[in-house]
Design a protein around this motif. Sequence first.
Motif, short mmCIF file in Angstrom:
data_model
loop_
_atom_site.label_atom_id
_atom_site.label_comp_id
_atom_site.label_asym_id
_atom_site.label_seq_id
_atom_site.Cartn_x
_atom_site.Cartn_y
_atom_site.Cartn_z
N PHE A 9 0.77 -1.14 -0.43
CA PHE A 9 -0.50 -0.21 -0.23
C PHE A 9 0.92 1.45 0.40
N GLY A 10 1.79 1.18 0.40
CA GLY A 10 3.22 2.41 1.02
C GLY A 10 3.39 3.08 -0.29
N VAL A 11 3.87 1.51 -1.04
CA VAL A 11 4.29 1.25 -2.55
C VAL A 11 3.79 2.15 -3.09
N CYS A 56 -8.89 -1.17 -3.80
CA CYS A 56 -9.82 -0.22 -3.88
C CYS A 56 -9.17 0.95 -2.76
N VAL A 57 -8.37 0.55 -2.07
CA VAL A 57 -7.37 2.98 -2.02
C VAL A 57 -6.79 2.94 -2.18
N GLN A 72 -14.26 6.84 -9.15
CA GLN A 72 -14.06 6.58 -10.24
C GLN A 72 -13.14 4.98 -10.79
N HIS A 73 -11.57 5.37 -9.58
CA HIS A 73 -10.40 4.79 -10.00
C HIS A 73 -10.79 3.75 -9.11
N ALA A 74 -11.40 3.75 -8.00
CA ALA A 74 -11.12 2.96 -7.61
C ALA A 74 -12.46 1.38 -7.87
N LEU A 75 -13.24 2.02 -8.35
CA LEU A 75 -14.33 1.12 -9.38
C LEU A 75 -13.28 0.59 -10.77
N GLU A 80 -10.10 -4.14 -12.83
CA GLU A 80 -9.54 -4.73 -13.26
C GLU A 80 -8.36 -5.63 -12.31
N PHE A 81 -8.51 -5.50 -11.12
CA PHE A 81 -8.83 -6.91 -10.51
C PHE A 81 -9.53 -8.17 -10.76
#
Length: 178
Positions: A9-11, A56-57, A72-75, A80-81
């Motif tokens: 997540f940090g990366v 998602c985060v 928008q990007h989260a969805l 994509e995941f």
Amino acid sequence: MIRAALIWFGVGLAAAMAEAGLADPLSVAFSPDLSLLAALAAALTLAPAPGLVLVCVLGLCSDLLSGALLGQHALARIIEFAALRAIADKFDLRRPLAKMALAWLMVHADAMLQACISWLFFGDFALAWRSLPGWALRAAITALFAPAAASMASFLVERLSEGDSVRKMSLDTKRPVI
């Protein structure tokens, strides 16, 4: 696995911040899609539950940094995941060329997803035909970085997963243990 997801997540957050910082001085076509690379690497190396939460985060962080519609990007990253996990289950993606082809395909899919989501909420299809060469260039640049991102993610997961294993303890009593 949780430590690896937190480190990843940090990366990924650093990648989203670097991508937002590169958006001004460079054209979008000349910078790789770093948040998509982080999602791709997470899909290939992490377990499904931490990977899904992570993308998602990271998508929400990309929304906040880019000024897009919140979610928008989260969805798009969640869709994509799921697609990446399905592809990774069916095909052998250990070769760099396979990772590059997958990243190239996912950049185009991401552009179409972003355009469809903006069409859904705003009523205009944000992808113009004249922007397709720029997306093709961005896809090629992102594809060049895909093997390195995936190998870095697998290194982080292997390195940080060693401490997550259960310690085995033997009992030297000659009696059966219940």
